[in-house]
Design an enzyme around this catalytic site. Structure first.
Site, PDB file in Angstrom:
ATOM      1  N   ASP A   1      45.781   9.913  89.160  1.00 53.51           N
ATOM      2  CA  ASP A   1      46.387  11.237  89.290  1.00 53.51           C
ATOM      3  C   ASP A   1      47.895  11.185  89.083  1.00 53.51           C
ATOM      4  O   ASP A   1      48.469  12.038  88.399  1.00 53.51           O
ATOM      5  CB  ASP A   1      46.052  11.822  90.662  1.00 53.51           C
TER       6      ASP A   1
ATOM      7  N   LYS B   1      43.934  24.079  96.615  1.00 56.90           N
ATOM      8  CA  LYS B   1      45.083  24.861  96.153  1.00 56.90           C
ATOM      9  C   LYS B   1      44.713  26.308  95.855  1.00 56.90           C
ATOM     10  O   LYS B   1      45.606  27.134  95.617  1.00 56.90           O
ATOM     11  CB  LYS B   1      45.703  24.198  94.919  1.00 56.90           C
TER      12      LYS B   1
ATOM     13  N   HIS C   1      43.828  12.014  98.840  1.00 54.44           N
ATOM     14  CA  HIS C   1      44.475  11.476  97.641  1.00 54.44           C
ATOM     15  C   HIS C   1      45.994  11.489  97.701  1.00 54.44           C
ATOM     16  O   HIS C   1      46.655  10.937  96.820  1.00 54.44           O
ATOM     17  CB  HIS C   1      43.978  12.188  96.376  1.00 54.44           C
ATOM     18  N   HIS C   2      46.570  12.069  98.765  1.00 53.65           N
ATOM     19  CA  HIS C   2      48.024  12.007  98.950  1.00 53.65           C
ATOM     20  C   HIS C   2      48.428  11.020 100.053  1.00 53.65           C
ATOM     21  O   HIS C   2      49.599  10.972 100.440  1.00 53.65           O
ATOM     22  CB  HIS C   2      48.591  13.398  99.246  1.00 53.65           C
TER      23      HIS C   2
ATOM     24  N   HIS D   1      39.580  17.611  93.151  1.00 51.26           N
ATOM     25  CA  HIS D   1      40.628  17.052  94.015  1.00 51.26           C
ATOM     26  C   HIS D   1      41.607  18.096  94.531  1.00 51.26           C
ATOM     27  O   HIS D   1      42.107  17.988  95.646  1.00 51.26           O
ATOM     28  CB  HIS D   1      41.383  15.943  93.271  1.00 51.26           C
ATOM     29  N   ASP D   2      41.889  19.128  93.736  1.00 48.38           N
ATOM     30  CA  ASP D   2      42.866  20.134  94.150  1.00 48.38           C
ATOM     31  C   ASP D   2      42.233  21.479  94.453  1.00 48.38           C
ATOM     32  O   ASP D   2      42.906  22.514  94.396  1.00 48.38           O
ATOM     33  CB  ASP D   2      43.936  20.301  93.065  1.00 48.38           C
TER      34      ASP D   2
ATOM     35  N   HIS E   1      46.719  21.962 101.300  1.00 47.55           N
ATOM     36  CA  HIS E   1      45.613  22.024 100.339  1.00 47.55           C
ATOM     37  C   HIS E   1      44.617  20.877 100.527  1.00 47.55           C
ATOM     38  O   HIS E   1      43.440  21.011 100.186  1.00 47.55           O
ATOM     39  CB  HIS E   1      46.137  22.048  98.897  1.00 47.55           C
TER      40      HIS E   1
END
Length: 281
Positions: free
Chosen positions: A214, A136, A185-186, A132-133, A161
């Site tokens: 999350d 980054k 996801h944000h 998911h990240d 990201h």
């Protein structure tokens, strides 16, 4: 010389067929010389030949399909192990709690199963949650692990990201369908999220599922920018944010199965996803 599976199957079929025709014709010649009886027996012989060779082909093809499925499962395990090493390094760089990405992946898969997700979609969700990240990796440490609040410019950089992560996954064949979570996801249920400002069910289901897990994990564990919240406060926040930040149905599912999902978070490995893999061909 190494032969292919197709060549071996066809060769065996041809050999068995020729032997059957030769010996069965000789046997019929010994049984009768009557043309009518011979024609009848030839028909029976032909039917038996079809049944026998059909059964043989069924067994041979089934054996090779089982081997292929075993190879595919081994390949997926290799993919997941490689990805977990990468994600562990990313978590260390991000100064996340140990096992963060693997933990939220396991819990997201568990919640997704309760939401009716299965098969290939569940597998993609598992990979997306694990990565998911991944975007980054492109964020400098001065922003990524800054202990204080980010300013507007730093926040804009951090928000990149999601797009970077999705772009990275699109470059890997087996991860192209796993980009919903890294990209979305944000996003928020009320449309005030990023990067696209999606709202409600326009947000991919995988991303809606993951965002609940999350945020729960982010609040209940200590981070470089905050201490861990007490569990009752975390659960209270999820209830309050249902219908604004989160899909209310998924929050209700998460709370209903909370103890089960929390226990999944304490597990280890990718087996929970592998168990849901669809048959590979």
């Amino acid at each position: 010389m190494r032969t292919t599976a197709q060549f071996r199957i066809v060769s065996l079929y041809v050999v068995v067929s020729l032997l059957w025709i030769w010996f069965s014709d000789r046997a019929l010649d010994l049984v009768t010389k009557n043309p009518v009886e011979l024609t009848f027996l030839q028909s029976i012989k032909g039917g038996l030949f079809v049944l026998a060779t059909g059964a043989m082909l069924y067994w041979l093809i089934g054996r090779n399909m089982r081997r292929l499925k075993a190879v595919n499962r081994s390949l997926w395990r290799g993919h997941s192990q490689t990805l977990r090493v990468l994600v562990s390094a990313m978590d260390i760089r991000h100064k996340e709690t140990k096992d963060h990405s693997d933990r939220v992946m396991r819990m997201s898969v568990g919640l997704a199963r309760h939401a009716g997700v299965s098969g290939r979609e569940l597998r993609n969700l598992g990979f997306g949650a694990l990565l998911h990240d991944i975007g980054k990796l492109a964020i400098p440490d001065t922003v990524l692990i800054k202990p204080g609040k980010l300013d507007d410019e730093e926040m804009a950089m951090m928000r990149l990201h999601t797009e970077v992560g999705n772009n990275l996954l699109q470059q890997v064949d087996f991860l192209r369908d796993a980009g919903d979570i890294p990209y979305s996801h944000h996003e928020r249920w009320d449309g005030n999220g990023y990067p696209r400002g999606l709202s409600g069910e326009n947000i991919p289901l995988a991303a809606r599922i993951f965002s609940v897990v999350d945020v729960w994990d982010a609040l209940i564990t200590a981070r470089v920018y905050k201490p861990a919240w007490p569990e009752p406060e975390v659960l209270g926040y999820l209830r309050e944010a249902a219908g604004s930040q989160f899909d209310p149905r998924l929050v209700e599912l998460f709370l209903r199965h909370y103890e089960e999902l929390k226990s999944l978070g304490k597990g280890s490995g990718f087996a929970v996803v592998e168990a849901q893999l669809p048959a590979q061909s």
